[in-house]
Design a protein around this motif. Structure first.
Motif, mmCIF file in Angstrom:
data_model
loop_
_atom_site.group_PDB
_atom_site.id
_atom_site.type_symbol
_atom_site.label_atom_id
_atom_site.label_comp_id
_atom_site.label_asym_id
_atom_site.label_seq_id
_atom_site.Cartn_x
_atom_site.Cartn_y
_atom_site.Cartn_z
ATOM 1 N N THR A 208 -0.170 20.024 -21.258
ATOM 2 C CA THR A 208 0.234 19.700 -22.624
ATOM 3 C C THR A 208 -0.965 19.527 -23.538
ATOM 4 N N TRP A 209 -1.981 18.816 -23.094
ATOM 5 C CA TRP A 209 -3.114 18.488 -23.949
ATOM 6 C C TRP A 209 -4.191 19.561 -23.968
ATOM 7 N N PHE A 210 -4.424 20.204 -22.834
ATOM 8 C CA PHE A 210 -5.547 21.140 -22.747
ATOM 9 C C PHE A 210 -5.116 22.576 -22.465
ATOM 10 N N GLY A 211 -3.851 22.770 -22.148
ATOM 11 C CA GLY A 211 -3.360 24.118 -21.900
ATOM 12 C C GLY A 211 -3.786 24.695 -20.568
ATOM 13 N N VAL A 212 -4.225 23.868 -19.624
ATOM 14 C CA VAL A 212 -4.638 24.338 -18.299
ATOM 15 C C VAL A 212 -3.908 23.516 -17.252
ATOM 16 N N SER A 213 -3.748 24.099 -16.083
ATOM 17 C CA SER A 213 -3.113 23.386 -14.981
ATOM 18 C C SER A 213 -4.148 22.548 -14.235
ATOM 19 N N ALA A 214 -3.708 21.426 -13.714
ATOM 20 C CA ALA A 214 -4.591 20.572 -12.924
ATOM 21 C C ALA A 214 -4.854 21.215 -11.568
ATOM 22 N N PRO A 215 -5.993 20.924 -10.973
ATOM 23 C CA PRO A 215 -6.245 21.438 -9.618
ATOM 24 C C PRO A 215 -5.196 20.918 -8.636
ATOM 25 N N ASN A 216 -5.075 21.602 -7.539
ATOM 26 C CA ASN A 216 -4.179 21.150 -6.475
ATOM 27 C C ASN A 216 -4.905 20.050 -5.708
ATOM 28 N N PHE A 217 -4.801 18.828 -6.238
ATOM 29 C CA PHE A 217 -5.617 17.732 -5.724
ATOM 30 C C PHE A 217 -5.401 17.502 -4.231
ATOM 31 N N GLY B 95 2.859 19.906 -10.796
ATOM 32 C CA GLY B 95 4.022 19.582 -11.613
ATOM 33 C C GLY B 95 4.190 18.104 -11.856
ATOM 34 N N GLY B 96 3.279 17.294 -11.337
ATOM 35 C CA GLY B 96 3.344 15.861 -11.544
ATOM 36 C C GLY B 96 2.837 15.469 -12.916
ATOM 37 N N LEU B 97 2.671 14.151 -13.106
ATOM 38 C CA LEU B 97 2.290 13.643 -14.421
ATOM 39 C C LEU B 97 0.915 14.142 -14.841
ATOM 40 N N ILE B 98 -0.056 14.164 -13.936
ATOM 41 C CA ILE B 98 -1.399 14.614 -14.297
ATOM 42 C C ILE B 98 -1.398 16.090 -14.645
ATOM 43 N N ASP B 99 -0.718 16.901 -13.854
ATOM 44 C CA ASP B 99 -0.628 18.334 -14.130
ATOM 45 C C ASP B 99 0.079 18.587 -15.461
ATOM 46 N N MET C 283 0.818 -1.209 0.000
ATOM 47 C CA MET C 283 0.000 0.000 0.000
ATOM 48 C C MET C 283 0.855 1.264 0.000
ATOM 49 N N VAL C 284 1.907 1.272 0.792
ATOM 50 C CA VAL C 284 2.743 2.470 0.888
ATOM 51 C C VAL C 284 3.354 2.812 -0.465
ATOM 52 N N ALA C 285 3.799 1.801 -1.198
ATOM 53 C CA ALA C 285 4.379 2.046 -2.523
ATOM 54 C C ALA C 285 3.333 2.615 -3.474
ATOM 55 N N ASN C 286 2.128 2.051 -3.446
ATOM 56 C CA ASN C 286 1.061 2.569 -4.305
ATOM 57 C C ASN C 286 0.742 4.023 -3.984
ATOM 58 N N VAL C 287 0.634 4.339 -2.689
ATOM 59 C CA VAL C 287 0.274 5.704 -2.300
ATOM 60 C C VAL C 287 1.373 6.682 -2.697
ATOM 61 N N MET C 288 2.627 6.304 -2.549
ATOM 62 C CA MET C 288 3.715 7.200 -2.911
ATOM 63 C C MET C 288 3.713 7.500 -4.406
ATOM 64 N N VAL C 289 3.414 6.498 -5.231
ATOM 65 C CA VAL C 289 3.333 6.720 -6.677
ATOM 66 C C VAL C 289 2.206 7.694 -7.004
ATOM 67 N N TRP C 290 1.047 7.488 -6.390
ATOM 68 C CA TRP C 290 -0.070 8.386 -6.666
ATOM 69 C C TRP C 290 0.174 9.783 -6.104
ATOM 70 N N ARG C 291 0.947 9.887 -5.060
ATOM 71 C CA ARG C 291 1.284 11.216 -4.549
ATOM 72 C C ARG C 291 2.113 11.980 -5.575
ATOM 73 N N LEU C 292 3.025 11.284 -6.243
ATOM 74 C CA LEU C 292 3.807 11.928 -7.305
ATOM 75 C C LEU C 292 2.927 12.315 -8.487
ATOM 76 N N LEU C 293 1.885 11.518 -8.760
ATOM 77 C CA LEU C 293 0.984 11.842 -9.867
ATOM 78 C C LEU C 293 0.126 13.059 -9.552
ATOM 79 N N PHE C 294 -0.334 13.180 -8.307
ATOM 80 C CA PHE C 294 -1.278 14.229 -7.943
ATOM 81 C C PHE C 294 -0.625 15.568 -7.637
ATOM 82 N N GLN C 295 0.617 15.587 -7.254
ATOM 83 C CA GLN C 295 1.223 16.838 -6.801
ATOM 84 C C GLN C 295 1.386 17.820 -7.960
#
Length: 314
Positions: free
Chosen positions: A160-169, A151-155, A137-149
């Motif tokens: 890149t695709w829509f020209g807008v920044s992701a919310p501060n999840f 400047g992360g992958l989602i942001d 679980m800890v490994a999964n949560v750490m990966v998703w934390r990097l995705l959500f922060q």
């Protein structure tokens, strides 16, 4: 042709001598059973029953880690009911359960229906979908934390695709719980997926084909053939998912530390904070027992209402 109308005599009850002869064998079997059950019963008493009883006793005391203990009766429970933080924590946990349980069941059942016997490579898909469950679980949560922060992958993808920044999840009280639910569904749907997949494999194809020949569409075949046969599995998966969702801890603890503020703090996090951060073991035990009562009550309601929607005669 004559018909024999005689009836067999009922078997005679065992005599006193026969019963006396069986008693040594029963006592011997009982001793053997006690030897085999002893370790399990000892472990149950030592690691489950005794800690449970101690937690109940501690909840009635002002029980600091260091210092004098004082009996308070039900004052800890009264404090919890009057604590606005605890009330918010209960609402946060309820919100997580309301969002997580239906999403988990729908995603699991939908993928199980899609991954039918005619899909090539279904065994590989089963393994792939179950990998998040086996991953720590800890490994999964750490990966998703990097995705959500920020400047992360989602942001980066949204810029890149829509020209807008992701919310501060993780930093917004409006998005933090949704982020936790999303990560939890991804991590936990694999178990229910296997349960539903195994149940769907037991549905007779002959009945589905007969319904199709009679003109039943996809939804009608699912509603009147598949659903009644898999409802026991759905009930089991829903009950187990509901119980575990009330005990959510690692996801909000690592992703948001219960923030912003206390917007994502759960009951188990509250117990952890009271016990190990503030060292108020009595209050932590009382909160744990409140959680226990909530889980038992909701589970009892589910079992009382199960006959209304679970068909055990299939």
């Amino acid at each position: 042709m004559s018909v024999d109308t005689t009836t067999a005599a009922p078997p005679s009850p065992p005599s006193r001598a026969d019963r006396a002869g069986r008693r040594p064998a029963l006592r011997r079997d009982g001793r053997y059973a006690g030897v085999f059950l002893g370790p399990s019963l000892g472990g149950l008493a030592l690691f489950t029953l005794f800690p449970t009883a101690m937690a109940l006793a501690i909840s009635l005391y002002d029980w600091p880690v260091f210092g004098e203990r004082q009996f308070l009766g039900l004052d800890n429970y009264t404090h919890l009911m009057n604590d606005p933080v605890f009330r918010r924590v209960v609402l946060n946990t309820a919100l997580f359960v309301v969002l997580y349980v239906p999403l988990n069941v729908v995603v699991s059942l939908g993928l199980a229906l899609w991954l039918g016997p005619k899909i090539k490579g279904r065994q590989a898909f089963r393994v792939l979908f179950f990998i998040p469950v086996m991953t720590p679980m800890v490994a999964n949560v750490m990966v998703w934390r990097l995705l959500f922060q920020p400047g992360g992958l989602i942001d980066s993808a949204m810029q890149t695709w829509f020209g807008v920044s992701a919310p501060n999840f993780l930093g917004s009280s409006n998005w933090a719980m949704l982020a936790i639910v999303t990560m939890s569904v991804w991590q936990g749907f694999g178990y229910n997926f296997l349960v539903f997949s195994a149940a769907l494999d037991q549905v007779p194809q002959s009945q589905l084909e007969s319904a199709q020949i009679d003109g039943a569409g996809v939804w009608q075949r699912f509603r009147y053939v598949t659903w009644p046969m898999i409802t026991p599995s759905i009930f089991f998966a829903t009950t187990m998912t509901l119980i575990t969702s009330f005990q959510v801890f690692a996801q909000p603890f690592i992703l948001t530390q219960g923030g912003p503020g206390v917007s994502t703090q759960t009951i188990v996090m509250y117990v952890y904070n009271q016990g190990w951060q503030f060292l108020t073991m009595g209050l932590a035990s009382a909160a744990g027992w409140v959680l226990f009562v909530i889980i038992m009550g909701i589970t009892a309601i589910q079992f009382l209402g199960q006959r209304k929607w679970v068909n055990y005669d299939v």
